[in-house]
Design a protein around this motif. Structure first.
Motif, mmCIF file in Angstrom:
data_model
loop_
_atom_site.group_PDB
_atom_site.id
_atom_site.type_symbol
_atom_site.label_atom_id
_atom_site.label_comp_id
_atom_site.label_asym_id
_atom_site.label_seq_id
_atom_site.Cartn_x
_atom_site.Cartn_y
_atom_site.Cartn_z
ATOM 1 N N TRP A 186 -17.996 4.038 45.868
ATOM 2 C CA TRP A 186 -17.817 4.165 44.306
ATOM 3 C C TRP A 186 -16.166 4.312 43.776
ATOM 4 C CZ3 TRP A 186 -15.610 8.110 41.713
ATOM 5 C CH2 TRP A 186 -15.516 9.401 42.275
ATOM 6 N N ARG A 187 -15.566 5.047 44.459
ATOM 7 C CA ARG A 187 -14.203 4.966 44.342
ATOM 8 C C ARG A 187 -13.305 3.618 44.303
ATOM 9 N NH1 ARG A 187 -14.611 9.746 47.359
ATOM 10 N NH2 ARG A 187 -14.131 11.814 46.045
ATOM 11 N N LEU A 188 -13.501 3.037 45.343
ATOM 12 C CA LEU A 188 -13.169 1.578 45.455
ATOM 13 C C LEU A 188 -13.416 0.751 44.314
ATOM 14 C CD1 LEU A 188 -13.461 0.761 49.368
ATOM 15 C CD2 LEU A 188 -11.352 1.266 47.930
ATOM 16 N N ARG A 189 -14.878 0.714 44.112
ATOM 17 C CA ARG A 189 -15.383 -0.115 42.890
ATOM 18 C C ARG A 189 -14.849 0.422 41.566
ATOM 19 N NH1 ARG A 189 -19.615 -2.868 44.642
ATOM 20 N NH2 ARG A 189 -20.801 -2.075 46.766
ATOM 21 N N LEU A 190 -14.667 1.556 41.299
ATOM 22 C CA LEU A 190 -13.959 2.110 40.085
ATOM 23 C C LEU A 190 -12.521 1.618 39.945
ATOM 24 C CD1 LEU A 190 -14.168 3.856 37.546
ATOM 25 C CD2 LEU A 190 -13.328 5.606 38.816
ATOM 26 N N ARG A 191 -11.716 1.795 41.179
ATOM 27 C CA ARG A 191 -10.315 1.285 41.368
ATOM 28 C C ARG A 191 -10.347 -0.063 41.137
ATOM 29 N NH1 ARG A 191 -7.358 1.138 46.785
ATOM 30 N NH2 ARG A 191 -8.585 -0.519 47.008
ATOM 31 N N SER A 192 -11.355 -0.981 41.656
ATOM 32 C CA SER A 192 -11.131 -2.539 41.554
ATOM 33 C C SER A 192 -11.373 -2.759 40.021
ATOM 34 C CB SER A 192 -12.165 -2.985 42.328
ATOM 35 O OG SER A 192 -12.345 -4.523 42.238
ATOM 36 N N ARG A 193 -12.368 -2.131 39.450
ATOM 37 C CA ARG A 193 -12.655 -2.608 37.897
ATOM 38 C C ARG A 193 -11.443 -2.222 37.201
ATOM 39 N NH1 ARG A 193 -18.894 -0.747 37.864
ATOM 40 N NH2 ARG A 193 -19.837 -2.249 39.147
ATOM 41 N N TRP A 194 -10.518 -0.901 37.540
ATOM 42 C CA TRP A 194 -9.678 -0.510 36.864
ATOM 43 C C TRP A 194 -8.642 -1.444 36.762
ATOM 44 C CZ3 TRP A 194 -7.745 1.905 32.737
ATOM 45 C CH2 TRP A 194 -6.378 2.187 32.634
ATOM 46 N N ARG A 195 -8.078 -1.955 38.154
ATOM 47 C CA ARG A 195 -7.223 -2.983 38.306
ATOM 48 C C ARG A 195 -7.373 -4.205 37.523
ATOM 49 N NH1 ARG A 195 -5.137 -1.496 44.513
ATOM 50 N NH2 ARG A 195 -4.419 0.450 44.103
ATOM 51 N N PRO B 50 -9.499 -13.756 34.345
ATOM 52 C CA PRO B 50 -9.093 -14.142 35.838
ATOM 53 C C PRO B 50 -10.056 -13.420 36.919
ATOM 54 C CG PRO B 50 -8.145 -11.827 34.534
ATOM 55 C CD PRO B 50 -8.973 -12.827 33.545
ATOM 56 N N GLY B 51 -9.852 -14.160 38.088
ATOM 57 C CA GLY B 51 -10.869 -13.282 38.963
ATOM 58 C C GLY B 51 -10.579 -12.208 39.723
ATOM 59 N N PRO B 52 -11.268 -11.638 40.833
ATOM 60 C CA PRO B 52 -10.987 -10.482 41.188
ATOM 61 C C PRO B 52 -9.544 -10.301 41.589
ATOM 62 C CG PRO B 52 -12.928 -11.343 42.084
ATOM 63 C CD PRO B 52 -12.212 -12.559 41.331
ATOM 64 N N VAL B 53 -8.958 -8.967 41.478
ATOM 65 C CA VAL B 53 -7.586 -8.707 41.916
ATOM 66 C C VAL B 53 -7.362 -7.793 42.840
ATOM 67 C CG1 VAL B 53 -6.535 -9.571 39.724
ATOM 68 C CG2 VAL B 53 -7.323 -7.070 39.861
ATOM 69 N N ASP B 54 -8.627 -6.800 43.218
ATOM 70 C CA ASP B 54 -8.555 -5.683 44.280
ATOM 71 C C ASP B 54 -9.569 -5.923 44.907
ATOM 72 O OD1 ASP B 54 -7.127 -3.326 44.701
ATOM 73 O OD2 ASP B 54 -9.087 -2.513 44.332
ATOM 74 N N SER B 55 -9.402 -5.388 46.269
ATOM 75 C CA SER B 55 -10.557 -5.055 47.231
ATOM 76 C C SER B 55 -11.348 -6.342 47.694
ATOM 77 C CB SER B 55 -11.393 -4.082 46.707
ATOM 78 O OG SER B 55 -10.718 -2.728 46.414
ATOM 79 N N VAL B 56 -10.763 -7.504 47.540
ATOM 80 C CA VAL B 56 -11.322 -8.666 47.828
ATOM 81 C C VAL B 56 -11.820 -8.766 49.370
ATOM 82 C CG1 VAL B 56 -10.719 -9.929 45.726
ATOM 83 C CG2 VAL B 56 -9.611 -10.124 47.865
ATOM 84 N N HIS B 57 -10.971 -8.187 50.108
ATOM 85 C CA HIS B 57 -11.147 -8.403 51.603
ATOM 86 C C HIS B 57 -12.272 -7.467 52.216
ATOM 87 C CE1 HIS B 57 -7.662 -11.167 50.815
ATOM 88 N NE2 HIS B 57 -8.170 -11.844 51.859
ATOM 89 N N ILE B 58 -12.557 -6.595 51.472
ATOM 90 C CA ILE B 58 -13.365 -5.294 51.977
ATOM 91 C C ILE B 58 -14.931 -5.801 51.718
ATOM 92 C CG2 ILE B 58 -13.987 -3.074 51.481
ATOM 93 C CD1 ILE B 58 -11.368 -2.557 50.297
#
Length: 763
Positions: A329-338, A314-322
Motif C-alpha cells: 500500500w505504501r508503494l501504491r500510495l507513493r506511485s499515485r502521489w508521484r 501521462p502514463g505511469p511514472v513510478d514502480s512500473v517494474h515492480i
C-alpha cells in the motif's frame, strides 16, 4: 547524449568529473553486453516463429551516428514488424515475460504499448545504471501520418531495402543506411512537432553529416532513393543539427535545405533555438513549423487543438517494474502521489507555455502578412486615437443637444470644424516636411486631446465655433498623414493589406467605442450620483485622456520609417489623373457629408432611440464594417479597384434612400449598417489607388490634396445639410445625399476606369 560530448573534451575535465565519465562509460559498456543478450534472446524467439523484423535506432545507429555502442545510452530495443505479423510478435514477447506498461493505449505513436519485464527494479537516480530493465517496442509503421497530418512518400519501400548487419558479434537486420538517416530524421521531427525534442537525436544526425560530408556516392544514392516530400522533412532536421552543433554539410543536404519552402525557412530563421530554450522556458513555437508543413486547413486546426488542449493523460511514472504481488500500500500510495505531481507539472507546463505561444503565434501570423513591427506600433497608436475620438464624437452632439443646441448650430459648427480641417490639411504637409510625419502626428494628437477637453468644458456658442475651427486645424494631420505613414511602413505587396487592416481595425475599435460611449454617461452618473450633463462632460474627458495614450506607441516607431523627404518640393500642378480623382472625391464627400455629422442626432431625433440604444446600433454597424473592409481586397482583385469603388458607392446611395424612407428602429438600424459598410468598404481602394499612382516623394502632397478636397466637400455639405434639416427634415436631405453619392459612383467609373499606364508624374 552526455557521454559522446564529454569524451570530446575529456582531458580538460576536472578530476572528479573525469572519474564520473569513466564510471558511466564502464556501466554503459556493461549495459551494452546486456542489450546484446536481451536482443539475442528476443531475436531467437521471433525467428523460431518465422517472424521477420528489423532493428530501428539503438545499436543499429553504430557506426554512422555514433562511433561505439558503448558510448550511446539505450533503454529499449525497437523492432519493426510488418502489420500481418505484428500481433504474433506481441504474443512471442508476452511468452518471454514482457508485458505492456499500459494495457490499452488509445493514442499510439507508431508502435504497440511499450513492453517491459517487471523485475522489481526501482529508479536510483543513475541514467547509466546497467540494471535498468530493457523494454521492447514493436513498431508497425515508420511515421504516424494520421496524427501529424503530413504524408512523406516512399516509406513503404524501407522494408524492401533492409540489409543484414553485424556489430560486435551480434547479427541483425536493419534499414538501408540512406533509409536509416530518413527514419532517424523522422523520429527526431516527430519528437520536435509533439513538443518533446531531444537534443541527442540531432547530435547523432550532426555526427553523421560531419563524417559523411565528403561521401558523394552515398549522398547520390540517398537522393535517388527518397521522394522530394521525404527529403524535405529530413532537411528540416539537418538544418537544426547544423545550427545547434555547427557540423559540416554534404552538398546534397545543403541543397535540400536550400529548397525548403519559404515558410519553413522563415521558421528556422526565427525559431530554430526555441526547442532548446523550451527545456528551460516552456514554449510551443514548433506549432508554427507544423502549421507550415500541413496543407489542409482541417489538419492545421486539428493539430492546433491537440497541442493547445492535450487530451492524453501521462502514463505511469513510478514502480512500473515492480510485480503486482510486490506492490504494498505504501508503494501504491507513493506511485499515485508521484503520478499526481507529474500530472500537475504537465498542467503547469502547458499553462506556462500558453502566453508565449499566443505571443509567438501573433508574431508568426503577423510576419506572414509581411507587416513589420513599426506597422503594428502605428496600428496600436491608431487604436488609442480612434477609440478616444470615437467616444468624444459619439457623445459630443448628444451633449450639445442636452444643452439646448439644434441641428442648425450643429451643422454650422461641423462645417466650421471641417473648414479648419481644410486649412490644417495644407499646414500638415509643411509640418510633415519640416518635422517628419511622426513628430507632427504626436503634436497633433496632443493638441487634439487638449482642445477637445476644452470644448467639453465651454458652452458659450461663439467660443464653441472658434474651438471647433482650432480642433479641426489640429486634427487634420491624422487623415493627411495616414496614407503616407502606412505607405512608409509597408511594402508594395503588403500595402493593400496594410490599408485594409488600418481601416478595419479603426472600425473594429468603434464596436467597443460605441458600446463604451453609449454606457459611459450612465456608469459615471450611477457611480458619482451626478447630473446627466456632468456625466456626459466627464465621459468626453475620458475620451480625451485615451487619445493621449497614442503618444506611447508613436514614440517607439523607428524615426527612419517615415522621414521627411530629403528634397521636398513645395507644390506642383496636379496630374490629369489626380485631378480626375479629386473631382470624384469631392462629389463623394458632398454626398456622405450631408449625413455623417448627424448620424447620432438622426437616431435620437427621428428614430427616438436612447443613447445606450444608439450605442448598440453603432456597435453592430462597426461589426458589419469590419467584415466588409476585410472583404474589400478580394472584391478589388475580382472587379478591379475603380469598378469596386464605384459599386460600393452606388450601394451607399441605395442605403441612404432606405434611411430616408424608414422610421422603425430595426429597419433604420439595418439600413444604417448597410450604409456604413458600403461607405467604408471603399476606403482601402481609394487609399491604394492614390498611393500607387504617385511617386514616393509626392505622397504627402497627394494625400494633403485628397483631404483638402474631402474636407472642403464635407464642410460645405455639413453647413448646408444643417440648414436643410432644420427646414425640411431628414427624408428630403437623405434622398439628395443618395443622388449625389450615385453621381460620385458614376464619376469614379468614368473618370478613373481606364488609368493610363504611364509612370506617375510630379504633382
Amino acid at each position: 547524449m552526455i557521454l559522446p560530448l564529454a569524451l570530446t573534451c575529456r582531458e580538460s575535465l576536472p578530476d572528479w568529473l573525469r572519474r564520473r565519465v569513466d564510471r558511466d562509460l564502464e556501466n554503459n559498456a556493461e549495459r551494452w553486453r546486456r542489450i546484446q543478450s536481451a536482443y539475442a534472446e528476443a531475436g531467437a524467439a521471433f525467428k523460431a516463429q518465422g517472424l521477420e523484423f528489423l532493428v530501428l535506432k539503438g545499436f543499429s545507429h553504430c557506426p554512422d551516428f555514433v562511433a561505439d555502442p558503448r558510448q550511446r545510452p539505450q533503454y529499449d530495443i525497437d523492432l519493426f514488424f510488418p502489420e500481418n505479423s505484428l500481433l504474433r510478435a506481441r504474443d512471442v514477447a508476452l511468452d518471454l515475460g514482457y508485458q505492456p506498461i499500459v494495457p490499452f493505449d488509445r493514442h499510439p505513436i507508431d508502435h504497440l504499448p511499450t513492453l517491459i519485464r517487471k523485475t522489481g527494479w526501482e529508479w536510483r537516480g543513475d541514467f547509466y545504471d546497467p540494471d535498468i530493465p530493457l523494454s521492447l517496442e514493436l513498431h508497425f509503421r515508420f511515421w504516424d501520418e494520421q496524427t501529424e497530418r503530413v504524408a512523406p512518400q516512399g516509406l513503404d519501400e524501407f522494408w524492401d531495402r533492409r540489409q543484414g548487419r553485424e556489430l560486435d558479434g551480434s547479427r541483425f537486420t536493419a534499414l538501408h543506411p540512406a533509409d536509416a538517416i530518413a527514419y532517424s530524421a523522422l523520429h527526431s521531427l516527430r519528437h520536435l512537432l509533439r513538443g518533446s525534442p531531444r537534443p541527442y537525436h540531432f547530435y547523432e544526425l550532426a555526427w553523421l553529416l560531419q563524417h559523411r560530408a565528403d561521401d558523394t556516392i552515398f549522398w547520390n544514392v540517398w537522393f535517388e532513393l527518397h521522394d522530394d516530400s521525404l527529403r524535405r522533412l529530413q532537411a528540416i532536421c539537418f538544418a537544426l543539427a547544423h545550427r545547434w552543433f555547427d557540423c559540416r554539410l554534404p552538398a546534397a543536404a545543403a541543397d535540400a535545405m536550400e529548397h525548403l519552402p519559404s515558410q519553413v525557412k522563415r521558421w528556422l530563421e526565427e525559431y530554430a533555438w526555441s526547442p532548446v530554450a523550451g527545456m528551460f522556458r516552456p514554449n510551443k513555437d514548433e506549432l508554427w513549423l507544423h502549421w507550415s508543413l500541413i496543407e489542409s486547413r482541417r489538419g492545421r486546426w486539428a493539430v492546433l487543438r491537440r497541442r493547445l488542449l492535450p487530451e492524453r493523460l501521462p502514463g505511469p511514472v513510478d514502480s512500473v517494474h515492480i510485480p503486482d504481488r510486490q506492490m504494498t500500500w505504501r508503494l501504491r500510495l507513493r506511485s499515485r502521489w508521484r503520478f499526481l505531481k507529474f500530472a500537475a507539472s504537465r498542467v503547469l507546463h502547458h499553462a506556462r507555455a500558453l502566453p508565449p505561444t499566443v505571443w509567438s503565434g501573433l508574431r508568426w501570423f503577423a510576419g506572414d502578412l509581411e507587416l513589420g513591427a513599426d506597422y503594428w506600433r502605428f496600428l496600436l497608436a491608431e487604436g488609442f486615437f480612434d477609440f478616444g475620438m470615437f467616444v468624444f464624437f459619439f457623445l459630443y452632439n448628444l451633449y450639445l443637444l442636452q444643452l439646448g443646441f439644434d441641428e442648425k448650430f450643429l451643422g454650422l459648427m461641423s462645417g466650421i470644424m471641417t473648414a479648419g480641417n481644410v486649412a490644417g490639411s495644407i499646414l500638415a504637409v509643411f509640418a510633415m516636411r519640416r518635422f517628419g510625419i511622426l513628430r507632427t502626428l504626436m503634436a497633433s494628437f496632443a493638441l487634439t486631446a487638449g482642445l477637445s477637453a476644452i470644448r467639453s468644458m465651454v458652452i458659450w456658442p461663439p467660443a464653441l465655433l472658434v474651438l471647433a475651427a482650432a480642433a479641426g486645424l489640429a486634427s487634420s494631420v491624422w487623415p493627411v498623414a495616414l496614407a503616407p505613414a502606412v505607405a512608409s511602413v509597408t511594402t508594395e505587396k503588403s500595402r493593400p493589406r496594410g490599408f485594409s487592416f488600418i481601416c478595419s481595425s479603426g472600425i473594429a475599435i468603434g464596436i467597443f467605442g460605441s458600446l463604451a460611449a453609449g454606457r459611459l454617461p450612465g456608469w459615471i452618473a450611477r457611480a458619482h450620483w451626478t447630473t446627466t450633463i456632468a456625466s456626459y462632460r466627464a465621459s468626453l474627458l475620458v475620451g480625451c485622456s485615451i487619445v493621449l495614450l497614442a503618444l506611447w506607441p508613436l514614440s517607439r516607431i523607428n524615426k527612419s520609417a517615415a522621414p521627411p523627404p530629403a528634397k521636398a518640393r513645395r507644390f506642383h500642378r496636379p496630374t490629369p489623373l489626380l485631378l480626375r480623382f479629386l473631382i470624384a472625391i469631392l462629389i463623394w464627400n458632398l454626398g456622405t457629408g450631408m449625413f455623417n455629422p448627424f448620424r447620432n442626432v438622426f437616431f435620437a431625433r427621428r428614430i427616438h432611440l436612447a443613447v445606450e440604444q444608439i450605442g448598440y446600433v453603432f456597435s453592430w454597424s462597426q461589426v458589419v464594417q469590419v467584415g466588409a473592409i476585410l472583404l474589400a481586397p478580394s472584391v478589388f482583385r475580382k472587379l478591379g479597384v475603380t469598378r469596386g469603388i464605384a459599386g460600393m458607392e452606388f450601394t451607399t446611395a441605395l442605403a441612404l434612400l432606405a434611411l430616408a424612407a424608414v422610421t422603425a428602429p430595426l429597419s433604420a438600424a439595418i439600413a444604417y449598417c448597410g450604409f456604413m459598410a458600403a461607405q467604408y468598404m471603399s476606403e482601402p481602394g481609394m487609399f491604394t489607388l492614390l498611393m500607387d499612382r504617385v511617386s514616393i516623394g509626392e505622397r504627402n502632397s497627394a494625400s494633403a490634396l485628397n483631404f483638402l478636397v474631402s474636407f472642403a466637400g464635407q464642410a460645405i455639405a455639413a453647413a448646408l445639410a444643417g440648414v436643410l434639416l432644420a427646414r425640411f427634415g431628414y427624408p428630403p436631405v437623405l434622398t439628395s445625399a443618395a443622388v449625389i453619392c450615385a453621381l460620385a459612383a458614376f464619376l469614379f467609373r468614368v473618370l478613373l476606369g481606364k488609368p493610363k499606364p504611364d509612370s506617375p508624374s510630379p504633382l
